[in-house]
Structures are given as C-alpha cells and as structure tokens.
Design an enzyme around this catalytic site. Structure first.
Site, short mmCIF file in Angstrom:
data_model
loop_
_atom_site.label_atom_id
_atom_site.label_comp_id
_atom_site.label_asym_id
_atom_site.label_seq_id
_atom_site.Cartn_x
_atom_site.Cartn_y
_atom_site.Cartn_z
N TYR A 144 20.29 -25.09 16.85
CA TYR A 144 20.21 -25.38 18.29
C TYR A 144 19.05 -24.60 18.94
O TYR A 144 18.06 -25.18 19.36
CB TYR A 144 21.50 -24.99 19.00
N SER A 145 19.23 -23.26 19.06
CA SER A 145 18.28 -22.44 19.81
C SER A 145 16.90 -22.45 19.17
O SER A 145 16.76 -22.62 17.96
CB SER A 145 18.75 -20.98 19.87
N SER A 158 23.09 -18.63 11.65
CA SER A 158 23.76 -17.87 10.59
C SER A 158 24.12 -18.83 9.47
O SER A 158 24.38 -20.01 9.70
CB SER A 158 24.99 -17.14 11.14
N GLU A 197 33.29 -24.54 20.35
CA GLU A 197 32.91 -23.17 19.97
C GLU A 197 33.30 -22.12 21.00
O GLU A 197 33.47 -20.96 20.67
CB GLU A 197 31.38 -23.08 19.86
#
Lengths: 373, 400
Positions: free
Chosen positions: B119-120, B152, B235
C-alpha cells in the site's frame, strides 16, 4: 438500595437533566451565583421534592436510599449545569458522615431534616491550610468540666462549604481520645462564620471560628477520622462525577461553537489546529467519565481496589476538567475572554473542584500508595 | 447438509454444537500439519460459516458462527471464524471474479499462500490515495512500475495486495486499481528496511516491469479505492487494545497490557521509589493505562447495550500516549543508565527500545494526527479540511 437497572438510571438521569435544563440554565446559574446565599432556594426545594437532596440518605430517614452509582450519575448532570447549592456539602458530605458514624440517635435527629431540605448541614474538617488530612484539623474539643455539662470547641476551621447557609456544622476536633466528631447548631454567639471571597463564584466557602462553642459529640470518641474518611470516599466519587459532567459539557459547548464560528471562509472546527485539540479533549472527558463511573461502581460493591479506583478518579477527573475548561477558552478565542461567555464559569468550577477535597498531586501520591508503592 | 437448515435458536444451536463436537472428535488431531488440518476444516465448511454455501460457507448467522467457534475453542482446535479474521480471503471473496475465487480462496483459507501488503509508498503515507506506482494493461496482463514501503513479510510472501494507479487523468481516488501481485518474479525486488530500533521487520519493495495476470484485478479497474477501504476495515482497531512490550519479552507479536513494564518495581530496583517527582510520574503513567482499560470496558458494555460509543475510536490515540509517556518515565527512573544499551543492560535496553518503538503505534496504521482528524470529523462532527487536490486530475497534483 439495590443497583438500578439501565432503564431506571436512565430515567433518574433524565429527570434531573430536565429539571436542571428548565431551572438551572446559564442565566439562572448567574443569578444564583450573584445572590447572597449563592443558590436558588426554590430549586433546592424542588430537588428535595424529587428525592435528589436526600438521594443517598437511607429510606428510614426519609431519603431515597440510593448508592454511589446513582449519586455519580446525578452529579454528572449537576456538573454539566454548574448547579449552585449545598448539594455536595449537605446532601453528600454531611449525610455521608452521619451515615458513617455509628450513632443512631444523631442520624435519626439530623438526617430527615437534611433529606427534606429544611436543614442545611456542612462539615468543618480543615484548618487554614486546607489540608484534607488529620494534620489539617485546627479545632480542639474540651470535655465537660462538670456532670451534665457540655463539650466545648475552640479553634478555626476554614474552606467550609456553605457554612454561611448552614444550621448544622459537623466538626472534626482533636480531643483527649484523638479525633472526634461533634454536631454544632448554628447560629450561636460563640461561633463566628465569615464568608470567604471565592474564585469560583458559584461556590460558597466560609471560615468558622469556634470560641467556646457548645457541641454535642457524635459517634465513638476518637473514631472521628475513620468516619470522615468513609464519608470523603463518597464525596470524592460525587466530585469526580461533577468534574466528568462538567468536562463533557465544556467540550460540547466548544465543539458546537467550532461548527458555527466561521473565519477565513470556513468553520474553525475544520482547521486541524482546532480539530486536534477537540480530539484530545474528547479523550480527556471520556476517560474522566470512565474513571468516575468505575470509582462509583467499586465503592458501591465494596471492591478491594475501591480506594485506588477513587484516587484515580479524583486526580484523573480533576485534571481532565481543568484541561478541558482551560483549553475551551483558547479554542473559542476572544469571545470566551468576556465575562458574558460561560467558558470561564467552567474553568472557575474546574479549578475549584481540583482543590476542594485535596489536590491532584495528593491523590496521585495516595493512588501510588494504594497500588503498594 | 449445510447448517443453515438448522434453526437459528437455542435448540438449533444445541444440535449444531453437537454436530461440530462429533466432527471434531472424529477429525481433530493436534499432530496434523497446519495446512492439512485447515484443508479438513475448509472441506467440512467450518472455516467460514457466515459465507455463502457456494463459497465454502454455510450462510450462517453470527450466533451460529459463535457456537462453532466455542466448540473449536473447547477442543483446542483452530481454523474456524476466518470469515472475520482472514483479511486476504475476505478481500478475495468480496471482489474477485469467480475464476479468481476458485483459484485463490481455498488456498487462502488453508493458509498455504503467504501474503503481504503493498500500500504505502515513500511519497504516499498519510495521503494513501496519492500513490504513484503505475499499472499499465498489456494484453491480458498488467505491468507494474513503482516503489512500496512498510511491507512486512515481503521476502517470504507469495502474493501482495497491491494498489496502483491505472488512470492519471482523473482525480486521485478515482484512478486506483487493486491487485493480487505475484511476489516471486524477477520484477520484484525486496530490500529489508532498517528501523530506528535497529530491527528490520519491514521491507521496501521495488517493482520494475513486474507482471500481474489480468484475473488478479480485484474489483473494477479504477475502483480500487473502494476495495482498499473494505480491506483496511478488517485491519483497524486492534492497535488500541494491545501494544508490543520490551523486545526480549516477545519476538514480534503484540503483548497484552498485563505484560507491561512495572514502573513501581523498576523504580524500587533503581532506588528512586521515594523520589516525589518520580512518584508523580509513575502515578500519571500508570493511570493512563488504567483509564484506557476502563474506556475499552465501558465502550464494550455500551455497545452490548446497543448504545453507540464514541470511545472505540479513541483507543489508538490513547495507546500512543501511554507508550510514549511510559517510556519517558522509564527513562526518568533509570537516568544515566540509559546511556548504555544491549543485552548486558536489559533495563536500559528496554527503556531505549520502547522509547523508539512507541512511534510504531503513533505513526503506523495512521498517524496520531490522522487519528485526530478521524475523531474530530467522524465522532465530533467537525467539517473536513478542504482538500485542494481532491477534484483535479491526478497528473496535475503538486508533488515534492
């Protein structure tokens, strides 16, 4: 009294809210705070009729027989409205002392009149230092010098809530057996009650000088402070509720204003500088509500950790109310620097409440000791 | 038989419980390998009971799913309730084509596929809709170029859930698409990211002409923002209740509040428990934790009574403050000892680590500042800040 159901406590709260919305709005609060007595006697009578003045007094003595949980809820409403009057002094502290001392004659004599609002009682517990500990007591009690004679009190009590409106003083005094409690009827010539100028104009405090005042001992000689401590726990829960309710109302007023005040072509609440302050204050005020209600529940259940829960509520609610009320003025800007705007009334109440039964630092230290440190 | 034929009432629940119990009696074996066991659970339709019957579920209610979960817990078994907990499978089910779901969903439920989040980006943190990773259609596949960060598990992942820009000529929220991106291919390079704690739980991911099969587009082209919102909803909220403790106490996962550093004992051992300033600090820091626990308990009670509660959204912000303040007090207690670090100085190492790791909560998952915007706007009802880039083509949005 058994715990209220959700519906019952909602109803109790709603009835107090409706009465205060009608009779203790801002204009009425300002009128009460500027009056000699500092409260609206007709509203006090109405609160008595509703069972709020006698809320925690046992039914056998004409009260409502409610416990700390209901008291805390009512005090949230009182705090939100900045209710003026001797609720904390007479209905909470004095009533709780009379319930805590083991003296059925004194209870039967005084509590019914406190419950119906015809008598205003208050407790004289602190001296000129305003310290809410045995060391703060500056009144001496001398036993009768002849059979059938009277106890006599000498010394000074200060920061006494609503003493200028009271007809009964419950006094903690050092005596030959330690600290004992006494009932002193006022007015009497050997008791001089001097009203004190208060920062919180909705509050009434007085200094009380005892110069050979006639007094009736109540409860067991030498056991006065333990009764005071038990009563103060009830008072701490009540004050925490008042602070939590005051904090929430102060924030609500501020958020409402941030939605309608327009600068630079948009509501000021759309600026993150204001929005972020509001978010932080919501955490403060919601935490205060949680702490106050938890302390009330713990006290009602006689939980082993009730002492720590009450200390936590005492400093958390004091700090929350002070922070919210102070920040509220900054968020409003110039309008809240005026006497006519209510924001300063909340800050005045918050600063007073944060000292009334001991400072936040005092309660943090007490909390740590109760956690075993 | 799918359990939906059972009545959703007390007697139906009893029958269902009995059915689950007897199935577990016959099949549960703690020695089974994880994916083998999960395969049995999926096949028996216990993995996702609330899902539709045509997709491995039983069309069941929350109450029925809880009956199943209770039996699994009683037996010490796992693998049910994935209709709530399996982010990857839920996203695939909600937005994949039938062909995609047939290929991926069973494997995701058996947890045979390892996943990560893409995403980021370095230029799109709080403003996630400002992503610049580019996706171009090439026949029946997509070609991806760009850079992702804070991923991660990237080194071991088989697939990543990726958001990338597919139209630069529309406003920023309307030109994003959502993909399942294969990670094990030449166009994907993973580099560990060394954190301020000197650990490396996250990675940077460089995408250079990486290729994604067309079937791996989730939702419609350019409708990826909506898919992302659904995926993010799975999340959120966990960060407010739990946070990680000292690095030696847990390898990576969050630890419950009860595992927190005991500041009183720390001060006692450091010989400063009688210092009045330290005592006030400890009381303040300890109170923050207690207040957050009281808030959480009150929020749950209010929700159970059917009253909506504003408190739920406050937990993450509160936890940031708890962690930063706790680490500050730990440091004050230890004083000059915190000049040193490492396993020979464990108390200082904890204080130093927690001081830095507190930012994991106050920045990760939405910074405290974004959280305050959410509280201000969604809870208190304050107006949004005007967004000057909201309605203009993304190509024209100012960049650093």
């Amino acid at each position: 009294m058994t715990a209220l159901t959700v519906d019952e406590s909602t109803a109790l709260r709603a009835s107090v809210h409706a009465l205060l919305a009608d009779r203790a709005g801002e204009a009425q609060v300002r009128s009460a705070m500027e009056s000699d007595t500092g409260y609206d006697a007709a509203l006090w009578a109405e609160l008595a009729r509703l069972g709020i003045v006698g809320l925690i007094i046992a039914e056998e003595h004409g009260g409502s027989g409610a416990g700390p949980v209901e008291l805390e809820l009512v005090m949230e409403e009182a705090g939100a409205a900045l209710l003026c009057g001797p609720l904390l002094a007479s209905s909470v502290i004095a009533a709780a002392i009379l319930a805590a001392v083991d003296d059925s004659a004194a209870a039967a004599r005084y509590l019914p009149r406190i419950a119906d609002g015809s008598s205003i009682a208050t407790a004289a517990l602190t001296g000129l230092t305003g310290t809410w500990t045995p060391e703060g007591i500056a009144v001496l009690g001398a036993p009768p010098t002849e059979p059938g004679g009277q106890w006599v009190l000498n010394g000074t009590a200060s920061f006494v809530l609503h003493a200028q409106n009271a007809d009964l003083l419950l006094v903690a005094a050092h005596g030959p057996d330690g600290i004992s409690l006494f009932a002193v009827d006022v007015p009497q010539t050997s008791v001089v009650i001097t009203p004190l100028p208060t920062f919180d104009r909705t509050l009434r405090l007085a200094q009380v000088e005892f110069a050979g005042a006639a007094a009736s001992p109540i409860g067991e000689a030498g056991a006065g402070w333990s009764a005071v401590e038990r009563a103060l726990d009830v008072a701490r829960v009540a004050l925490a509720g008042e602070q939590a309710g005051g904090a929430k109302q102060s924030l609500d007023i501020t958020v409402d204003y941030a939605k309608v005040r327009v600068q630079f072509g948009r509501p000021i609440g759309s600026f993150q500088a204001i929005k972020h302050m509001a978010a932080d204050l919501l955490l403060e005020s919601e935490s205060a509500i949680s702490a106050a209600r938890n302390a009330a529940r713990a006290l009602a259940e006689g939980a082993p950790d009730a002492g720590a829960a009450i200390s936590l509520a005492a400093f958390a609610c004091a700090d929350a109310f002070t922070t919210v009320a102070a920040t509220s003025i900054q968020m409003h800007g110039g309008i809240a620097f005026t006497w006519e705007h209510p924001a300063h009334l909340y800050l005045r109440r918050a600063r007073a409440d944060a000292q009334l039964l001991g400072t936040p630092a005092f309660y943090r230290e007490r909390y740590l000791q109760q956690l075993g440190a | 038989m799918t359990g939906a034929l059972l009545a959703d009432d007390a007697s139906g629940h009893a029958l269902l419980g009995a059915e689950v119990r007897s199935w577990l009696d016959a099949h549960w074996d703690p020695a089974l390998e994880r994916s083998a066991w999960l395969g049995l659970v999926v096949e028996a339709r216990w993995a996702v009971p609330r899902w539709p019957a045509e997709w491995f579920g039983r069309d069941m209610s929350d109450a029925q799913a809880r009956v199943i979960a209770a039996e699994f817990t009683r037996a010490g078994a796992y693998g049910t309730g994935q209709d709530r907990t399996n982010l990857w499978a839920n996203t695939a089910l909600s937005f994949g084509t039938d062909a995609f779901k047939r290929e991926f969903v069973p494997a995701l439920l058996r947890q045979e596929i390892s996943m990560c989040l893409l995403y980021s980006e370095p230029g799109a943190g709080s403003d996630l809709a400002g992503i610049r990773t580019n996706a171009v259609r090439d026949g029946d596949q997509w070609v991806i170029n760009g850079q992702k960060v804070w991923t991660s598990g990237a080194a071991t992942a088989d697939f990543g859930m990726l958001v990338a820009r597919t139209d630069w000529d529309v406003p920023k929220h309307r030109g994003i698409s959502f993909f399942f991106c294969p990670m094990k291919q030449p166009g994907v390079e993973v580099r560990p990211l060394r954190q301020i704690t000197d650990e490396a739980h996250f990675n940077e991911v460089f995408l250079t002409n990486a290729v994604i099969p067309g079937v791996n587009l989730l939702g419609e082209e350019n409708d990826g923002w909506r898919v992302l919102q659904t995926a993010l909803a799975y999340e959120r909220s966990a960060m407010g209740e739990n946070a990680r403790g000292p690095r030696r106490a847990a390898s990576n996962g969050p630890v419950a509040a009860s595992h927190e550093v005991d500041l009183i004992e720390l001060a006692r051992s450091a010989g400063c428990l009688d210092d009045p300033v330290i005592r006030q600090d400890i009381a303040r820091a300890t109170a923050l934790r207690s207040l957050n626990a009281l808030n959480t308990a009150r929020a749950k009670a209010e929700l159970a009574q059917g009253t909506s509660s504003p408190i739920m959204s406050l937990g993450k912000l509160a936890m940031s403050r708890i962690l930063h303040e706790g680490a500050r007090v730990q440091t004050a207690i230890l004083g000059a000892a915190t000049l040193l670090d490492g396993p020979d100085h464990p108390q200082a190492d904890d204080a130093n680590f927690l001081t830095l790791n507190a930012y994991f909560t106050s920045i990760g998952g939405g910074t405290d500042q974004i959280q305050r915007n959410i509280i201000g706007e969604r809870v208190l009802g304050l107006a949004k800040e005007p967004e000057i880039d909201r309605e203009i083509p993304f190509r024209e949005v100012r960049r650093a």
